[in-house]
Design an enzyme around this catalytic site. Structure first.
Site, PDB file in Angstrom:
ATOM      1  N   GLU A 125      40.609 -12.085  -4.733  1.00 45.27           N
ATOM      2  CA  GLU A 125      40.850 -10.993  -5.691  1.00 45.27           C
ATOM      3  C   GLU A 125      39.529 -10.272  -5.923  1.00 45.27           C
ATOM      4  OE1 GLU A 125      42.619 -12.547  -9.253  1.00 45.27           O
ATOM      5  OE2 GLU A 125      44.288 -13.442  -8.132  1.00 45.27           O
TER       6      GLU A 125
ATOM      7  N   SER B 234      29.154 -17.805   5.415  1.00 47.62           N
ATOM      8  CA  SER B 234      28.211 -18.824   5.927  1.00 47.62           C
ATOM      9  C   SER B 234      27.525 -19.550   4.773  1.00 47.62           C
ATOM     10  CB  SER B 234      27.152 -18.165   6.816  1.00 47.62           C
ATOM     11  OG  SER B 234      27.765 -17.685   7.988  1.00 47.62           O
ATOM     12  N   GLU B 235      27.246 -18.795   3.694  1.00 52.21           N
ATOM     13  CA  GLU B 235      26.596 -19.435   2.532  1.00 52.21           C
ATOM     14  C   GLU B 235      27.546 -20.465   1.908  1.00 52.21           C
ATOM     15  OE1 GLU B 235      26.742 -16.122   3.073  1.00 52.21           O
ATOM     16  OE2 GLU B 235      24.651 -15.761   3.594  1.00 52.21           O
TER      17      GLU B 235
ATOM     18  N   ILE C  98      43.460  -8.795   2.130  1.00 54.83           N
ATOM     19  CA  ILE C  98      44.383  -9.792   2.671  1.00 54.83           C
ATOM     20  C   ILE C  98      44.778  -9.450   4.113  1.00 54.83           C
ATOM     21  CG2 ILE C  98      46.587 -10.998   2.335  1.00 54.83           C
ATOM     22  CD1 ILE C  98      44.249 -11.507   0.201  1.00 54.83           C
ATOM     23  N   SER C  99      44.443 -10.383   5.012  1.00 49.27           N
ATOM     24  CA  SER C  99      44.765 -10.193   6.436  1.00 49.27           C
ATOM     25  C   SER C  99      46.266 -10.271   6.639  1.00 49.27           C
ATOM     26  CB  SER C  99      44.108 -11.281   7.277  1.00 49.27           C
ATOM     27  OG  SER C  99      42.721 -11.222   7.134  1.00 49.27           O
TER      28      SER C  99
ATOM     29  N   GLU D  83      37.416 -16.637   5.268  1.00 48.88           N
ATOM     30  CA  GLU D  83      37.709 -18.073   5.113  1.00 48.88           C
ATOM     31  C   GLU D  83      36.449 -18.844   4.720  1.00 48.88           C
ATOM     32  OE1 GLU D  83      40.561 -19.915   7.662  1.00 48.88           O
ATOM     33  OE2 GLU D  83      41.862 -18.162   7.587  1.00 48.88           O
TER      34      GLU D  83
ATOM     35  N   HIS E 262      23.048  -5.048  27.912  1.00 47.32           N
ATOM     36  CA  HIS E 262      23.752  -3.924  28.539  1.00 47.32           C
ATOM     37  C   HIS E 262      22.956  -2.619  28.362  1.00 47.32           C
ATOM     38  CE1 HIS E 262      27.288  -6.512  28.870  1.00 47.32           C
ATOM     39  NE2 HIS E 262      27.973  -5.542  29.441  1.00 47.32           N
TER      40      HIS E 262
HETATM   41  C1  LIG Z   1      38.499  -8.460   7.000  1.00 45.10           C
HETATM   42  C2  LIG Z   1      38.695  -9.462   5.912  1.00 45.10           C
HETATM   43  C3  LIG Z   1      39.857 -10.231   5.911  1.00 45.10           C
HETATM   44  C4  LIG Z   1      40.094 -11.146   4.887  1.00 45.10           C
HETATM   45  N1  LIG Z   1      41.265 -11.852   4.855  1.00 45.10           N
HETATM   46  C5  LIG Z   1      41.556 -12.619   3.774  1.00 45.10           C
HETATM   47  C6  LIG Z   1      42.840 -13.239   3.640  1.00 45.10           C
HETATM   48  O1  LIG Z   1      43.695 -13.148   4.519  1.00 45.10           O
HETATM   49  N2  LIG Z   1      43.096 -13.947   2.509  1.00 45.10           N
HETATM   50  C7  LIG Z   1      42.183 -14.090   1.511  1.00 45.10           C
HETATM   51  O2  LIG Z   1      42.494 -14.726   0.512  1.00 45.10           O
HETATM   52  N3  LIG Z   1      40.948 -13.519   1.627  1.00 45.10           N
HETATM   53  C8  LIG Z   1      40.622 -12.792   2.711  1.00 45.10           C
HETATM   54  N4  LIG Z   1      39.383 -12.193   2.831  1.00 45.10           N
HETATM   55  C9  LIG Z   1      38.414 -12.390   1.778  1.00 45.10           C
HETATM   56  C10 LIG Z   1      37.218 -13.223   2.185  1.00 45.10           C
HETATM   57  O3  LIG Z   1      37.575 -14.568   2.293  1.00 45.10           O
HETATM   58  C11 LIG Z   1      36.111 -12.951   1.154  1.00 45.10           C
HETATM   59  O4  LIG Z   1      35.668 -11.625   1.384  1.00 45.10           O
HETATM   60  C12 LIG Z   1      34.978 -13.941   1.249  1.00 45.10           C
HETATM   61  O5  LIG Z   1      35.404 -15.217   0.847  1.00 45.10           O
HETATM   62  C13 LIG Z   1      33.778 -13.530   0.399  1.00 45.10           C
HETATM   63  O6  LIG Z   1      34.140 -13.110  -0.873  1.00 45.10           O
HETATM   64  P1  LIG Z   1      33.605 -11.707  -1.428  1.00 45.10           P
HETATM   65  O7  LIG Z   1      33.896 -10.680  -0.424  1.00 45.10           O
HETATM   66  O8  LIG Z   1      34.124 -11.496  -2.792  1.00 45.10           O
HETATM   67  O9  LIG Z   1      32.020 -11.874  -1.490  1.00 45.10           O
HETATM   68  P2  LIG Z   1      31.183 -12.536  -2.679  1.00 45.10           P
HETATM   69  O10 LIG Z   1      31.780 -13.822  -3.097  1.00 45.10           O
HETATM   70  O11 LIG Z   1      30.939 -11.507  -3.727  1.00 45.10           O
HETATM   71  O12 LIG Z   1      29.804 -12.842  -1.947  1.00 45.10           O
HETATM   72  C14 LIG Z   1      28.788 -11.867  -1.701  1.00 45.10           C
HETATM   73  C15 LIG Z   1      27.609 -12.574  -1.040  1.00 45.10           C
HETATM   74  O13 LIG Z   1      27.092 -13.563  -1.942  1.00 45.10           O
HETATM   75  C16 LIG Z   1      27.099 -14.841  -1.316  1.00 45.10           C
HETATM   76  N5  LIG Z   1      27.365 -15.881  -2.318  1.00 45.10           N
HETATM   77  C17 LIG Z   1      28.409 -15.929  -3.200  1.00 45.10           C
HETATM   78  N6  LIG Z   1      28.330 -17.047  -3.931  1.00 45.10           N
HETATM   79  C18 LIG Z   1      27.216 -17.713  -3.530  1.00 45.10           C
HETATM   80  C19 LIG Z   1      26.600 -18.934  -3.907  1.00 45.10           C
HETATM   81  N7  LIG Z   1      27.109 -19.744  -4.848  1.00 45.10           N
HETATM   82  N8  LIG Z   1      25.449 -19.296  -3.274  1.00 45.10           N
HETATM   83  C20 LIG Z   1      24.918 -18.528  -2.305  1.00 45.10           C
HETATM   84  N9  LIG Z   1      25.482 -17.354  -1.883  1.00 45.10           N
HETATM   85  C21 LIG Z   1      26.607 -16.961  -2.501  1.00 45.10           C
HETATM   86  C22 LIG Z   1      28.187 -14.762  -0.273  1.00 45.10           C
HETATM   87  O14 LIG Z   1      28.030 -15.735   0.729  1.00 45.10           O
HETATM   88  C23 LIG Z   1      28.011 -13.345   0.224  1.00 45.10           C
HETATM   89  O15 LIG Z   1      26.968 -13.307   1.153  1.00 45.10           O
HETATM   90  C24 LIG Z   1      39.125 -11.312   3.863  1.00 45.10           C
HETATM   91  C25 LIG Z   1      37.930 -10.569   3.911  1.00 45.10           C
HETATM   92  C26 LIG Z   1      37.718  -9.651   4.904  1.00 45.10           C
HETATM   93  C27 LIG Z   1      36.448  -8.859   4.905  1.00 45.10           C
END
Ligand SMILES: Cc1cc2nc3c(=O)[nH]c(=O)nc-3n(C[C@H](O)[C@H](O)[C@H](O)COP(=O)(O)OP(=O)(O)OC[C@H]3O[C@@H](n4cnc5c(N)ncnc54)[C@H](O)[C@@H]3O)c2cc1C
Length: 378
Positions: free
Chosen positions: A126, A365-366, A156-157, A362, A337
């Protein structure tokens, strides 16, 4: 220790390779350019049984294993990151339904999902609940025989194309993560609408959408698993999903490697093929070392799941390493390339864009590092 694939797994690889060569590779560039969801490929993958591989025969599954599922995703990703992404996301709701669904729910949906008559989506994220998945704000309130859902899911994918959606919502906010539950929401349920369709850097042929719930009523039978167990179910599902994501990253890296070797053999500079340049051979060696390590991590995590052993840490390590390898290898592939790598005429450009998402969804990396650290510091 046995590093050999079984005869069945080798057969799965051969048959998905044939399918990819005939059906997926020829349209990979087109669906990316047109941001077109490859519905025909997904339906055929379902029809030929690829999505049924790891599930029991009771509802029409093939009783195969996680290793074979990883093989399917890896082979698709060698040629098309979008189709691999759509597929690995489609496997996730099927896995959760298979593990937690009631007999009635499985009878209603399992076969349709495995044959891709229905496409699946899993909605946890969300606007204020990304890496912190515990912060879900969507609510589900029991009213008579129905739950009433309100809230917004983002990114959401398969969003908007999915017939079967697993939605995580709070049934009791006062209980924190123990107040989160999972629900099945069918595509055309009143009160369930599709919001923004995302325009993305990579995996452009996959659909990524906002899902909006406004007094969306679902029968109380659509509660998936036990009340209050949604967070645990999501985490278990994501553990498994991460093996698929790691396989997707592995395939992308292998695909980029293949393209690069082919190109370096053809292209000549300074009077000899680029493949003869030691500087570039060193890049290739580094890429290959990372790919080989990734292969072992992905298939070890899949093996552990198949063996019924804990695999949370190994799946997170596989996803972390595989996605970083995919970025490293595709980036180097574009570099080798030269200017042609920057052009859309060569697939490495698309592969580099498609690789980036494997470091994000899913669990970033963090977040993978948080999962791994939590497992080794308990
Ligand atoms: C193309 C795409 C498809 C997706 N599909 C789905 C899906 O099908 N279903 C679903 O539910 N979600 C889906 N997602 C959501 C995806 O899982 C989230 O975008 C992801 O988990 C990161 O959440 P965020 O984007 O809110 O980033 P944030 O949580 O705001 O993170 C921003 C940055 O801060 C870092 N960070 C956050 N917390 C910490 C911490 N405690 N310590 C260190 N670093 C931290 C993160 O690693 C990241 O680098 C999708 C996302 C994309 C882009």
């Amino acid at each position: 220790m046995n590093f050999e694939f079984t005869n069945e797994q080798v057969m799965v690889r051969k048959s998905i390779q044939r399918f990819v060569e005939n059906e997926i590779a020829p349209i990979a560039a087109e669906i990316d350019a047109n941001h077109r969801f490859p519905e025909e490929s997904i339906k055929k993958l379902g029809k030929y049984g690829f999505y049924a591989i790891p599930y029991s025969t009771e509802y029409g599954g093939a009783d195969g294993d996680e290793i074979s599922k990883a093989i399917v995703i890896e082979e698709i990703a060698k040629k098309c990151g979008s189709t691999a992404g759509i597929s690995s996301v489609h496997y996730l709701p099927i896995m959760i339904l298979d593990k937690y669904g009631t007999k009635e729910q499985k009878e209603k949906y399992m076969n349709k999902l495995m044959t891709a008559e229905y496409i699946g989506a899993f909605a946890l994220t969300e606007p204020s609940a990304g890496s912190d998945a515990s912060n879900v704000q969507t609510t589900a309130v029991l009213d008579g025989d129905e739950y009433v859902l309100n809230g917004t899911k983002c990114f959401i994918s398969n969003g908007g194309v999915a017939d079967f959606n697993i939605i995580l919502a709070m049934t009791d906010k006062s209980k924190g993560i123990k107040g989160m539950s999972a629900f099945i929401v069918d595509k055309d349920t009143p009160g369930f609408n599709i919001g923004k369709i995302e325009d993305k850097l990579g995996i452009c042929a996959s659909a990524t959408a906002e899902l909006i719930f406004e007094n969306c009523r679902v029968p109380k039978e659509n509660l998936l698993g036990k009340l209050g167990k949604g967070f645990i179910m999501a985490m278990v599902g994501l553990d498994s999903g991460r093996i698929g994501m790691a396989a997707q990253a592995l395939g992308l890296a292998e695909g980029a490697m293949e393209e690069t070797i082919k190109y370096l053999k053809e292209r000549e500079q300074f009077g000899k093929p680029l493949i003869k340049m030691q500087g570039l051979q060193w890049y290739l060696a580094e890429m290959e070392a990372k790919i080989e390590a990734t292969r072992n991590l992905v298939y070890k995590a899949a093996y552990l799941k198949d063996a019924g052993k804990p695999y949370t840490k190994e799946a997170a390590i596989a996803k972390l390493f595989a996605s970083e390898t995919a970025m490293f290898v595709t980036h180097k592939a574009v570099q080798m390339h030269g200017g042609y790598g920057f052009m859309k005429d060569y697939p490495v450009e698309r592969m580099m864009r498609d690789a980036k998402i494997t470091e994000i969804y899913e669990g970033t990396s963090e977040v993978m590092k948080i999962v791994i650290a939590s497992q080794i510091t308990r």
